[in-house]
Design an enzyme around this catalytic site. Sequence first.
Site, PDB file in Angstrom:
ATOM      1  N   GLU A  92      29.300  36.804  30.865  1.00 56.89           N
ATOM      2  CA  GLU A  92      30.025  37.595  31.869  1.00 56.89           C
ATOM      3  C   GLU A  92      30.046  36.823  33.187  1.00 56.89           C
ATOM      4  O   GLU A  92      29.124  36.058  33.482  1.00 56.89           O
ATOM      5  CB  GLU A  92      29.292  38.944  32.004  1.00 56.89           C
ATOM      6  CG  GLU A  92      29.804  39.909  33.029  1.00 56.89           C
ATOM      7  CD  GLU A  92      31.204  40.429  32.784  1.00 56.89           C
ATOM      8  OE1 GLU A  92      32.125  39.606  32.805  1.00 56.89           O
ATOM      9  OE2 GLU A  92      31.383  41.652  32.620  1.00 56.89           O
ATOM     10  N   ASP A  93      31.092  37.008  33.973  1.00 55.23           N
ATOM     11  CA  ASP A  93      31.140  36.350  35.283  1.00 55.23           C
ATOM     12  C   ASP A  93      30.224  37.058  36.275  1.00 55.23           C
ATOM     13  O   ASP A  93      29.463  36.435  36.999  1.00 55.23           O
ATOM     14  CB  ASP A  93      32.577  36.273  35.828  1.00 55.23           C
ATOM     15  CG  ASP A  93      33.294  37.625  35.822  1.00 55.23           C
ATOM     16  OD1 ASP A  93      32.739  38.619  35.288  1.00 55.23           O
ATOM     17  OD2 ASP A  93      34.421  37.691  36.343  1.00 55.23           O
ATOM     18  N   ASP A 140      28.202  44.101  38.116  1.00 53.83           N
ATOM     19  CA  ASP A 140      28.251  44.904  39.335  1.00 53.83           C
ATOM     20  C   ASP A 140      27.501  46.217  39.046  1.00 53.83           C
ATOM     21  O   ASP A 140      26.280  46.271  39.164  1.00 53.83           O
ATOM     22  CB  ASP A 140      29.741  45.097  39.665  1.00 53.83           C
ATOM     23  CG  ASP A 140      29.999  45.855  40.942  1.00 53.83           C
ATOM     24  OD1 ASP A 140      30.281  45.229  41.954  1.00 53.83           O
ATOM     25  OD2 ASP A 140      29.940  47.098  40.911  1.00 53.83           O
ATOM     26  N   PHE A 187      32.476  41.839  47.704  1.00 58.20           N
ATOM     27  CA  PHE A 187      33.387  41.353  46.682  1.00 58.20           C
ATOM     28  C   PHE A 187      33.502  39.833  46.775  1.00 58.20           C
ATOM     29  O   PHE A 187      33.561  39.272  47.865  1.00 58.20           O
ATOM     30  CB  PHE A 187      34.757  42.000  46.885  1.00 58.20           C
ATOM     31  CG  PHE A 187      35.625  41.892  45.681  1.00 58.20           C
ATOM     32  CD1 PHE A 187      35.435  42.730  44.586  1.00 58.20           C
ATOM     33  CD2 PHE A 187      36.640  40.953  45.631  1.00 58.20           C
ATOM     34  CE1 PHE A 187      36.235  42.626  43.468  1.00 58.20           C
ATOM     35  CE2 PHE A 187      37.452  40.842  44.517  1.00 58.20           C
ATOM     36  CZ  PHE A 187      37.250  41.680  43.437  1.00 58.20           C
ATOM     37  N   ARG A 237      41.502  32.776  41.249  1.00 61.87           N
ATOM     38  CA  ARG A 237      40.637  32.321  40.154  1.00 61.87           C
ATOM     39  C   ARG A 237      40.402  30.815  40.159  1.00 61.87           C
ATOM     40  O   ARG A 237      39.440  30.319  39.585  1.00 61.87           O
ATOM     41  CB  ARG A 237      41.258  32.674  38.793  1.00 61.87           C
ATOM     42  CG  ARG A 237      41.363  34.154  38.503  1.00 61.87           C
ATOM     43  CD  ARG A 237      41.736  34.353  37.032  1.00 61.87           C
ATOM     44  NE  ARG A 237      42.205  35.699  36.749  1.00 61.87           N
ATOM     45  CZ  ARG A 237      41.415  36.740  36.474  1.00 61.87           C
ATOM     46  NH1 ARG A 237      40.118  36.587  36.471  1.00 61.87           N
ATOM     47  NH2 ARG A 237      41.935  37.922  36.206  1.00 61.87           N
TER      48      ARG A 237
HETATM   49  P1  IMP Z   1      30.750  46.460  36.229  1.00 60.22           P
HETATM   50  O1  IMP Z   1      31.226  47.089  34.978  1.00 60.22           O
HETATM   51  O2  IMP Z   1      30.737  47.412  37.385  1.00 60.22           O
HETATM   52  O3  IMP Z   1      29.429  45.749  36.068  1.00 60.22           O
HETATM   53  O4  IMP Z   1      31.830  45.384  36.659  1.00 60.22           O
HETATM   54  C1  IMP Z   1      31.963  44.192  35.966  1.00 60.22           C
HETATM   55  C2  IMP Z   1      33.354  43.633  36.086  1.00 60.22           C
HETATM   56  O5  IMP Z   1      33.950  43.968  37.334  1.00 60.22           O
HETATM   57  C3  IMP Z   1      33.316  42.127  36.064  1.00 60.22           C
HETATM   58  O6  IMP Z   1      33.557  41.652  34.776  1.00 60.22           O
HETATM   59  C4  IMP Z   1      34.441  41.738  36.985  1.00 60.22           C
HETATM   60  O7  IMP Z   1      35.634  41.623  36.266  1.00 60.22           O
HETATM   61  C5  IMP Z   1      34.585  42.870  37.935  1.00 60.22           C
HETATM   62  N1  IMP Z   1      33.934  42.600  39.225  1.00 60.22           N
HETATM   63  C6  IMP Z   1      32.822  43.180  39.730  1.00 60.22           C
HETATM   64  N2  IMP Z   1      32.515  42.720  40.950  1.00 60.22           N
HETATM   65  C7  IMP Z   1      33.455  41.798  41.227  1.00 60.22           C
HETATM   66  C8  IMP Z   1      33.661  40.912  42.348  1.00 60.22           C
HETATM   67  O8  IMP Z   1      32.922  40.887  43.353  1.00 60.22           O
HETATM   68  N3  IMP Z   1      34.727  40.073  42.260  1.00 60.22           N
HETATM   69  C9  IMP Z   1      35.566  40.035  41.181  1.00 60.22           C
HETATM   70  N4  IMP Z   1      35.401  40.840  40.117  1.00 60.22           N
HETATM   71  C10 IMP Z   1      34.349  41.708  40.134  1.00 60.22           C
END
Ligand code: IMP
Length: 181
Positions: free
Chosen positions: A103-104, A107, A156, A169
């Site tokens: 995963e990148d 959050d 972000f 990107r």
């Molecule tokens: P989560 O499900 O809340 O953990 O969010 C995960 C997904 O949200 C990641 O795979 C990203 O695609 C996106 N995401 C969360 N934070 C960021 C950010 O700061 N920049 C870009 N994408 C984010």
Amino acid sequence: MTDKVKIQDLVFKKYLTQSQIQKQIEVLADRIAVDYKDKDPVFIVVLNGAYMFASDLLKATALDAPMTFVKISSYVGTESTGNVKVIMDCTLDIKDKDVILVEDIVDTGRTLHHYQEVLSHRSCRSIAIASLLVKPNKLEFPLKIEYRGFDIEDDFVVGYGLDYNEYGRMYADIYQLFEEE
Ligand code: IMP
């Protein structure tokens, strides 16, 4: 070399450099290479954001392991929506495999928590998570992240595969949302 970039309506400031990112990927890759030496790993990459990280990570591990992709969506703009959808699922048979979810950024943890649950019904031997970035203060879902590159602040971020509304990107560095003066 500019330290700030403008993407649509937002300005971002350089946060992690290419060299910091690549050094940290080497560290994670070395650990993965040791931990999975005698296992049967499969890398499952969460699209779109993790594609650059996954490519550099796999090269650095030098493990000859399958890599496959899934697309899961929960984000619109700069906000997590709470609504997780598996848009494109993994088609490889992962029975008895040691899955590494790539995963990148984690959050809230909602996306991976949901997808781990989906995978848990497919008889894989193990599931681990490798995330380049983690926002620890925003974690809402219980998630064990075995391989984490950087713990970052809540703001972000874009670049190195991560987007803001699909843009930003291509940067080799990572940029953080900048509060304009
Ligand atoms: P989560 O499900 O809340 O953990 O969010 C995960 C997904 O949200 C990641 O795979 C990203 O695609 C996106 N995401 C969360 N934070 C960021 C950010 O700061 N920049 C870009 N994408 C984010």
